[in-house]
Design a protein around this motif. Structure first.
Motif, PDB file in Angstrom:
ATOM      1  N   ALA A 191      13.871  23.748  32.779  1.00 28.59           N
ATOM      2  CA  ALA A 191      14.273  23.223  34.082  1.00 28.59           C
ATOM      3  C   ALA A 191      15.762  23.510  34.255  1.00 28.59           C
ATOM      4  O   ALA A 191      16.589  23.038  33.473  1.00 28.59           O
ATOM      5  CB  ALA A 191      13.990  21.731  34.165  1.00 28.59           C
ATOM      6  N   ASP A 250      19.212  23.743  36.539  1.00 24.47           N
ATOM      7  CA  ASP A 250      19.957  23.191  37.669  1.00 24.47           C
ATOM      8  C   ASP A 250      20.388  24.303  38.623  1.00 24.47           C
ATOM      9  O   ASP A 250      21.229  25.133  38.291  1.00 24.47           O
ATOM     10  CB  ASP A 250      21.186  22.447  37.127  1.00 24.47           C
ATOM     11  CG  ASP A 250      22.168  22.016  38.192  1.00 24.47           C
ATOM     12  OD1 ASP A 250      21.789  21.958  39.379  1.00 24.47           O
ATOM     13  OD2 ASP A 250      23.318  21.724  37.823  1.00 24.47           O
ATOM     14  N   MET A 270      15.796  24.269  39.935  1.00 23.93           N
ATOM     15  CA  MET A 270      15.657  22.933  40.516  1.00 23.93           C
ATOM     16  C   MET A 270      16.822  22.607  41.439  1.00 23.93           C
ATOM     17  O   MET A 270      17.981  22.662  41.035  1.00 23.93           O
ATOM     18  CB  MET A 270      15.615  21.877  39.408  1.00 23.93           C
ATOM     19  CG  MET A 270      14.743  22.199  38.205  1.00 23.93           C
ATOM     20  SD  MET A 270      13.003  21.906  38.503  1.00 23.93           S
ATOM     21  CE  MET A 270      12.964  20.120  38.556  1.00 23.93           C
ATOM     22  N   THR A 297      19.925  14.660  42.867  1.00 26.30           N
ATOM     23  CA  THR A 297      20.021  14.598  41.408  1.00 26.30           C
ATOM     24  C   THR A 297      19.732  13.197  40.884  1.00 26.30           C
ATOM     25  O   THR A 297      19.091  13.031  39.835  1.00 26.30           O
ATOM     26  CB  THR A 297      21.414  15.057  40.945  1.00 26.30           C
ATOM     27  OG1 THR A 297      21.656  16.390  41.408  1.00 26.30           O
ATOM     28  CG2 THR A 297      21.539  15.030  39.429  1.00 26.30           C
ATOM     29  N   LEU A 301      15.324  14.277  41.415  1.00 23.86           N
ATOM     30  CA  LEU A 301      15.183  15.021  40.163  1.00 23.86           C
ATOM     31  C   LEU A 301      14.491  14.213  39.060  1.00 23.86           C
ATOM     32  O   LEU A 301      13.578  14.733  38.395  1.00 23.86           O
ATOM     33  CB  LEU A 301      16.549  15.514  39.683  1.00 23.86           C
ATOM     34  CG  LEU A 301      16.579  16.206  38.321  1.00 23.86           C
ATOM     35  CD1 LEU A 301      15.717  17.459  38.321  1.00 23.86           C
ATOM     36  CD2 LEU A 301      18.025  16.539  37.922  1.00 23.86           C
ATOM     37  N   LEU A 328      11.150  15.511  36.951  1.00 25.60           N
ATOM     38  CA  LEU A 328      11.145  15.700  35.500  1.00 25.60           C
ATOM     39  C   LEU A 328      10.090  14.807  34.844  1.00 25.60           C
ATOM     40  O   LEU A 328       9.394  15.230  33.901  1.00 25.60           O
ATOM     41  CB  LEU A 328      12.522  15.396  34.924  1.00 25.60           C
ATOM     42  CG  LEU A 328      13.671  16.311  35.368  1.00 25.60           C
ATOM     43  CD1 LEU A 328      14.983  15.869  34.724  1.00 25.60           C
ATOM     44  CD2 LEU A 328      13.393  17.765  35.045  1.00 25.60           C
ATOM     45  N   TYR A 335      16.167  20.322  30.174  1.00 22.13           N
ATOM     46  CA  TYR A 335      16.804  20.365  31.488  1.00 22.13           C
ATOM     47  C   TYR A 335      18.257  20.752  31.277  1.00 22.13           C
ATOM     48  O   TYR A 335      18.978  20.110  30.505  1.00 22.13           O
ATOM     49  CB  TYR A 335      16.729  19.033  32.231  1.00 22.13           C
ATOM     50  CG  TYR A 335      17.485  19.098  33.544  1.00 22.13           C
ATOM     51  CD1 TYR A 335      17.012  19.898  34.581  1.00 22.13           C
ATOM     52  CD2 TYR A 335      18.688  18.413  33.728  1.00 22.13           C
ATOM     53  CE1 TYR A 335      17.714  20.009  35.784  1.00 22.13           C
ATOM     54  CE2 TYR A 335      19.385  18.520  34.924  1.00 22.13           C
ATOM     55  CZ  TYR A 335      18.892  19.314  35.947  1.00 22.13           C
ATOM     56  OH  TYR A 335      19.594  19.444  37.126  1.00 22.13           O
ATOM     57  N   HIS A 336      18.698  21.803  31.985  1.00 26.34           N
ATOM     58  CA  HIS A 336      20.062  22.309  31.840  1.00 26.34           C
ATOM     59  C   HIS A 336      20.822  22.043  33.138  1.00 26.34           C
ATOM     60  O   HIS A 336      20.551  22.673  34.167  1.00 26.34           O
ATOM     61  CB  HIS A 336      20.041  23.810  31.527  1.00 26.34           C
ATOM     62  CG  HIS A 336      21.398  24.388  31.253  1.00 26.34           C
ATOM     63  ND1 HIS A 336      21.581  25.724  30.947  1.00 26.34           N
ATOM     64  CD2 HIS A 336      22.636  23.823  31.214  1.00 26.34           C
ATOM     65  CE1 HIS A 336      22.875  25.953  30.756  1.00 26.34           C
ATOM     66  NE2 HIS A 336      23.532  24.814  30.918  1.00 26.34           N
ATOM     67  N   THR A 342      14.696  11.475  30.261  1.00 30.33           N
ATOM     68  CA  THR A 342      13.315  11.826  30.555  1.00 30.33           C
ATOM     69  C   THR A 342      12.614  12.004  29.216  1.00 30.33           C
ATOM     70  O   THR A 342      12.969  12.916  28.451  1.00 30.33           O
ATOM     71  CB  THR A 342      13.225  13.129  31.367  1.00 30.33           C
ATOM     72  OG1 THR A 342      13.894  12.951  32.612  1.00 30.33           O
ATOM     73  CG2 THR A 342      11.774  13.509  31.612  1.00 30.33           C
ATOM     74  N   THR A 355      12.178  15.416  26.990  1.00 32.60           N
ATOM     75  CA  THR A 355      13.033  16.478  27.527  1.00 32.60           C
ATOM     76  C   THR A 355      14.424  16.409  26.897  1.00 32.60           C
ATOM     77  O   THR A 355      15.056  15.343  26.882  1.00 32.60           O
ATOM     78  CB  THR A 355      13.163  16.360  29.053  1.00 32.60           C
ATOM     79  OG1 THR A 355      11.879  16.554  29.655  1.00 32.60           O
ATOM     80  CG2 THR A 355      14.128  17.398  29.616  1.00 32.60           C
ATOM     81  N   TYR A 410      18.409  17.409  26.975  1.00 30.37           N
ATOM     82  CA  TYR A 410      19.406  17.610  28.023  1.00 30.37           C
ATOM     83  C   TYR A 410      20.534  18.512  27.516  1.00 30.37           C
ATOM     84  O   TYR A 410      21.112  18.262  26.451  1.00 30.37           O
ATOM     85  CB  TYR A 410      20.004  16.282  28.465  1.00 30.37           C
ATOM     86  CG  TYR A 410      19.139  15.452  29.384  1.00 30.37           C
ATOM     87  CD1 TYR A 410      17.977  15.957  29.970  1.00 30.37           C
ATOM     88  CD2 TYR A 410      19.499  14.139  29.678  1.00 30.37           C
ATOM     89  CE1 TYR A 410      17.201  15.187  30.814  1.00 30.37           C
ATOM     90  CE2 TYR A 410      18.733  13.352  30.525  1.00 30.37           C
ATOM     91  CZ  TYR A 410      17.577  13.883  31.082  1.00 30.37           C
ATOM     92  OH  TYR A 410      16.814  13.109  31.922  1.00 30.37           O
TER      93      TYR A 410
END
Length: 369
Positions: free
Chosen positions: A12, A14, A46, A65, A69, A73, A81-82, A94, A97, A99
């Motif tokens: 995912a 950004d 995303m 966000t 978001l 997620l 997620y980046h 999340t 996930t 980060y």
């Protein structure tokens, strides 16, 4: 080809600044995504305004966000997620996930007078929360990493340096309208270029001061400014108006498309960028990639990125900058040597290498999760 470990689904990614052509983070987002995908990494983009797999439409970046978001997620947890914009991770974990956060600079903390008060407080508070949650922090220079660790020493084990690339400058051909625009400018062959926003941090006033000093000594030159107005640029704009009224050849062109922007760089006799603080400093490296002799300041990451291939002056040394500009304009031989050195230095920075380093950060984040 190595892939991130244990990634059953796409990253995912950004994309909240994907559709913003005037921002450096937007450029970073698009170039890094292209390089990652070229290496086989699948991305879900995303939060772009209209692009990608999950566009946000008219919703503001912050509200998207913080509210939308996390629901996306949670509904389908990605392995990673980046977040790419300094501080903009979701406020909560999340489950399942990892980060990753890219930190470009700490301008609102280290130069608070150069940004608005609301943004400064948003940055400070949201960054503190994001640093608590991030499994890996990607810093775009060692200078940025040191600035981050100086303020938040507890994050040092989770930091990694991944430099930006600069090879994107090869992909901006001119069309007929671009050529006509550049011809209409009627620029001399030995103009000096500054390219970037006109905000306080970029220190454009030092270039203007150097031009005034040389003009007073009978050594005038044409100064081209390519970049949009920004927070705090009113003082610079007034000075430019005054100088033009006094007969100095200052040409503020405002924001330009990438094709024209890079054409102006390529054709300049000299590129000057005396910023007071840079997390990376992409414009001077872009100029070096294009073979344009470049002068920078000694501040921030500029010595790290430009190395010995660009003369550097202190950010308050107008006389030193004037002397370097005058010397280089008088010496085609020195400019040629700097051009060759700059191209060698810039060749070290590619988006493929940035993608490799980012993939390694994803690997480490997944192990840390």
């Amino acid at each position: 080809m190595r892939r991130p470990v244990s990634t059953p689904g796409p990253i995912a990614f950004d994309a909240t600044l994907w559709d913003e052509p005037t921002t450096g983070i937007g450029l970073y987002t698009r170039c890094l995504a292209e390089a990652l995908e070229a290496q086989g990494v699948r991305l879900d983009r995303m939060g772009a305004r209209k692009s990608g797999e999950h566009p946000r439409g008219v919703q503001k970046r912050t509200s998207w966000t913080l509210a939308t978001l996390p629901r996306l997620l949670k509904a389908s947890p990605p392995p990673v997620y980046h977040a790419l914009s300094n501080f903009n991770l979701p406020l909560r974990r999340t489950p399942g996930t990892a980060y990753v956060l890219t930190v470009h600079d700490l301008v609102p903390l280290d130069l608070p007078h150069t940004v608005s008060a609301p943004y400064r407080w948003q940055f400070r508070l949201w960054l503190a929360r994001s640093l608590m949650l991030a499994d890996r922090l990607v810093c775009i220079s060692e200078s940025t990493r040191q600035d981050l660790v100086r303020r938040f020493p507890q994050v040092e084990p989770r930091t990694v340096v991944v430099h930006n690339g600069v090879d994107h400058v090869n992909a901006a051909p001119l069309n007929e309208a671009d050529e006509e625009f550049l011809h209409a400018l009627n620029l001399p062959g030995d103009y000096v270029l500054y390219a970037g926003s006109l905000d306080v941090r970029k220190n454009v006033e030092l270039v203007l001061e150097a031009q005034e000093r040389l003009h007073a000594r009978g050594r005038p030159f044409t100064l081209v400014l390519a970049g949009q107005a920004w927070y705090g640029s009113g003082k610079v704009e007034k000075r430019i108006e005054r100088m033009r009224s006094e007969g100095l050849d200052v040409r503020p062109l405002g924001y330009q498309t990438p094709a024209i922007f890079y054409a102006l760089m390529r054709r300049a006799a000299l590129f000057v960028f005396p910023s007071r603080y840079e997390g990376f400093g992409l414009p001077p490296l872009e100029a070096m990639r294009l073979g344009t002799p470049t002068v920078v300041s000694t501040a921030g990451s500029l010595p790290e990125v430009c190395g010995d291939a660009a003369p550097a002056v202190e950010p308050d040394d107008a006389e030193g900058l004037a002397a370097v500009i005058d010397r280089l304009l008088r010496s085609p031989e020195e400019r040629r040597a700097l051009s060759e050195a700059g191209q060698r230095q810039a060749a070290k920075f590619t988006w493929a290498r940035a993608a490799e380093g980012t993939r390694a950060a994803y690997d480490a984040a997944l192990r840390h999760r």
